[in-house]
Design an enzyme around this catalytic site. Structure first.
Site, PDB file in Angstrom:
ATOM      1  N   CYS A 131       8.833  35.858   4.002  1.00  0.00           N
ATOM      2  CA  CYS A 131       8.758  34.987   3.380  1.00  0.00           C
ATOM      3  C   CYS A 131       7.375  33.888   2.862  1.00  0.00           C
ATOM      4  O   CYS A 131       6.832  34.177   2.250  1.00  0.00           O
ATOM      5  CB  CYS A 131       8.044  34.361   4.539  1.00  0.00           C
ATOM      6  SG  CYS A 131       7.378  32.611   5.754  1.00  0.00           S
ATOM      7  N   CYS A 145      10.006  29.055  11.113  1.00  0.00           N
ATOM      8  CA  CYS A 145      10.676  27.958  11.679  1.00  0.00           C
ATOM      9  C   CYS A 145      10.273  26.432  11.278  1.00  0.00           C
ATOM     10  O   CYS A 145       8.788  26.760  11.357  1.00  0.00           O
ATOM     11  CB  CYS A 145      10.186  27.769  13.571  1.00  0.00           C
ATOM     12  SG  CYS A 145      10.643  26.169  13.970  1.00  0.00           S
ATOM     13  N   CYS A 151       5.979  30.933  10.877  1.00  0.00           N
ATOM     14  CA  CYS A 151       6.630  32.364  11.464  1.00  0.00           C
ATOM     15  C   CYS A 151       5.542  33.198  12.554  1.00  0.00           C
ATOM     16  O   CYS A 151       4.805  33.233  12.697  1.00  0.00           O
ATOM     17  CB  CYS A 151       6.432  33.786  10.388  1.00  0.00           C
ATOM     18  SG  CYS A 151       7.039  33.620   8.590  1.00  0.00           S
ATOM     19  N   HIS A 158      14.103  27.985  18.704  1.00  0.00           N
ATOM     20  CA  HIS A 158      13.457  26.502  18.841  1.00  0.00           C
ATOM     21  C   HIS A 158      13.226  26.068  19.601  1.00  0.00           C
ATOM     22  O   HIS A 158      14.309  25.009  19.660  1.00  0.00           O
ATOM     23  CB  HIS A 158      13.025  25.551  17.114  1.00  0.00           C
ATOM     24  CG  HIS A 158      11.633  24.547  17.150  1.00  0.00           C
ATOM     25  ND1 HIS A 158      10.491  24.702  17.890  1.00  0.00           N
ATOM     26  CD2 HIS A 158      11.643  23.181  18.296  1.00  0.00           C
ATOM     27  CE1 HIS A 158       9.923  23.462  17.741  1.00  0.00           C
ATOM     28  NE2 HIS A 158      10.181  23.006  17.903  1.00  0.00           N
ATOM     29  N   CYS A 159      12.587  24.967  20.829  1.00  0.00           N
ATOM     30  CA  CYS A 159      13.262  24.492  22.315  1.00  0.00           C
ATOM     31  C   CYS A 159      12.634  22.961  22.402  1.00  0.00           C
ATOM     32  O   CYS A 159      11.512  22.563  22.522  1.00  0.00           O
ATOM     33  CB  CYS A 159      13.016  25.523  23.520  1.00  0.00           C
ATOM     34  SG  CYS A 159      13.838  23.989  24.688  1.00  0.00           S
TER      35      CYS A 159
END
Length: 337
Positions: A131, A145, A151, A158-159
């Protein structure tokens, strides 16, 4: 001066984004609060005439409501777990990596660093998963995300409806929230239905409660259909020991792509999420085994137990060669770099 305005504008946009991200949660909370009022007061206390029926309805309703609200709270406020420090590049390694202009040398540097870590998954090209925003070597099943800007260990998605990233730290709570949501809607629909029929036939006086009862049945049925589909999908994922991301994009190991790489068998797959102690399966208390940085794999399990090598892998319909940079649904969105 212009730079200062740009920084202020950027900060204002970030603030607005944080505020707006809570709108879906606020919508759910308002719907739940209204459903509580409509069921407890308009149905049980006003419409239902039998005292015994009132008591039974209220006791069962509040028992389900407590677990429903508890799991929703845990899904929202359990922070996504991030990789520990040993996966981050040291200051010296970070400088060496950033100052190196040759991509092949950078790639070899990451390979040398990864040898000291329990990392077995790779990118589609076979490189070590790194990353460049968090400056760390990604542990297996870890993804970045872009919404949370971190990370996340064993990231699923992702909600927006919980305004949180669903991963290793709260996936159990999210599943429980879906289960209790389905039960909550089903209970309301079944207990309200008979009074809906009575209002429809004109057997009860047309008062204010009528509209609450009619609308309560409609909302409960609408949410039940969408939630049972989502819950069923995640039950399928748990049975295969997959995340949403892994269902759309086959994980690549050092030996190559393997869609059943983490599949340990039905019971062990469930235990990977809920733990070994069954008395904690229905309670929103953390019981998932491990630390989220490494996970048992099918290939290693087969070497320890030759009987597993004779099992036929479950068939999947995913195309192993497809690449999904973004996973989205009506209830879940995840963006990874």
């Amino acid at each position: 001066m212009r730079r200062g305005w740009k920084m202020a504008l950027s900060g204002g946009l970030r603030c607005c984004r944080r505020v707006l991200s809570w709108v879906p949660v606020l919508v759910i909370v308002l719907v739940v609060l209204w459903s509580y009022y409509a069921y407890v007061f308009e149905l049980c206390l006003v419409t239902v005439l039998s005292p015994a029926e009132k008591v039974i309805y209220l006791i069962l309703y509040h028992a389900i409501f407590v677990f429903f609200a508890w799991t929703y709270w845990k899904s929202i406020f359990t922070l996504p777990q991030q990789p520990n420090q040993k996966f981050h590049l040291s200051y010296t390694d970070k400088e060496r990596y950033e100052n190196e202009e040759r991509p092949e040398v950078q790639k070899q540097m990451l390979v040398d660093m990864a040898k000291k870590l329990p990392v077995y998954t790779r990118t589609g090209s076979g490189a070590v998963r790194f990353c460049d925003r968090c400056h760390l070597i990604k542990p297996d099943r870890c993804h970045h995300c872009s919404v949370c800007a971190v990370c996340v260990l064993k990231m699923d998605h992702h909600c927006p409806w919980v305004n949180n990233c669903i991963g290793f730290s709260n996936y159990k709570f999210f599943l429980q929230f879906l289960a209790y949501s389905v039960l909550y809607c089903l209970y309301i629909a079944t207990t309200v239905f008979s009074y809906f029929i009575k209002y429809w036939r004109g057997e009860l006086p047309s008062v204010r409660s009528k509209f609450h009862v009619l609308f309560l049945l409609f909302v409960a049925c609408m949410f039940f259909v969408s939630l049972v589909i989502l819950f069923g999908y995640h039950c399928w994922l748990v049975s295969r020991n997959k995340t949403t991301l892994e269902a759309f994009c086959t994980p690549v190991f050092t030996s190559g792509p393997e869609k059943n790489g983490f599949n340990l068998g039905f019971i062990k797959n469930i235990q990977q999420v809920f733990g070994d102690n069954k008395k904690f399966w229905l309670i929103p208390i953390g019981s998932s085994p491990g630390d989220g940085h490494s996970f048992p794999m099918r290939s290693m399990n087969e070497s320890q137990n030759p009987l597993l090598a004779n099992e036929e892998p479950w068939e999947d319909n995913e195309d192993d060669n497809r690449d999904y940079p973004e996973v989205s649904s009506s209830l879940a969105v995840e963006t990874e770099t």
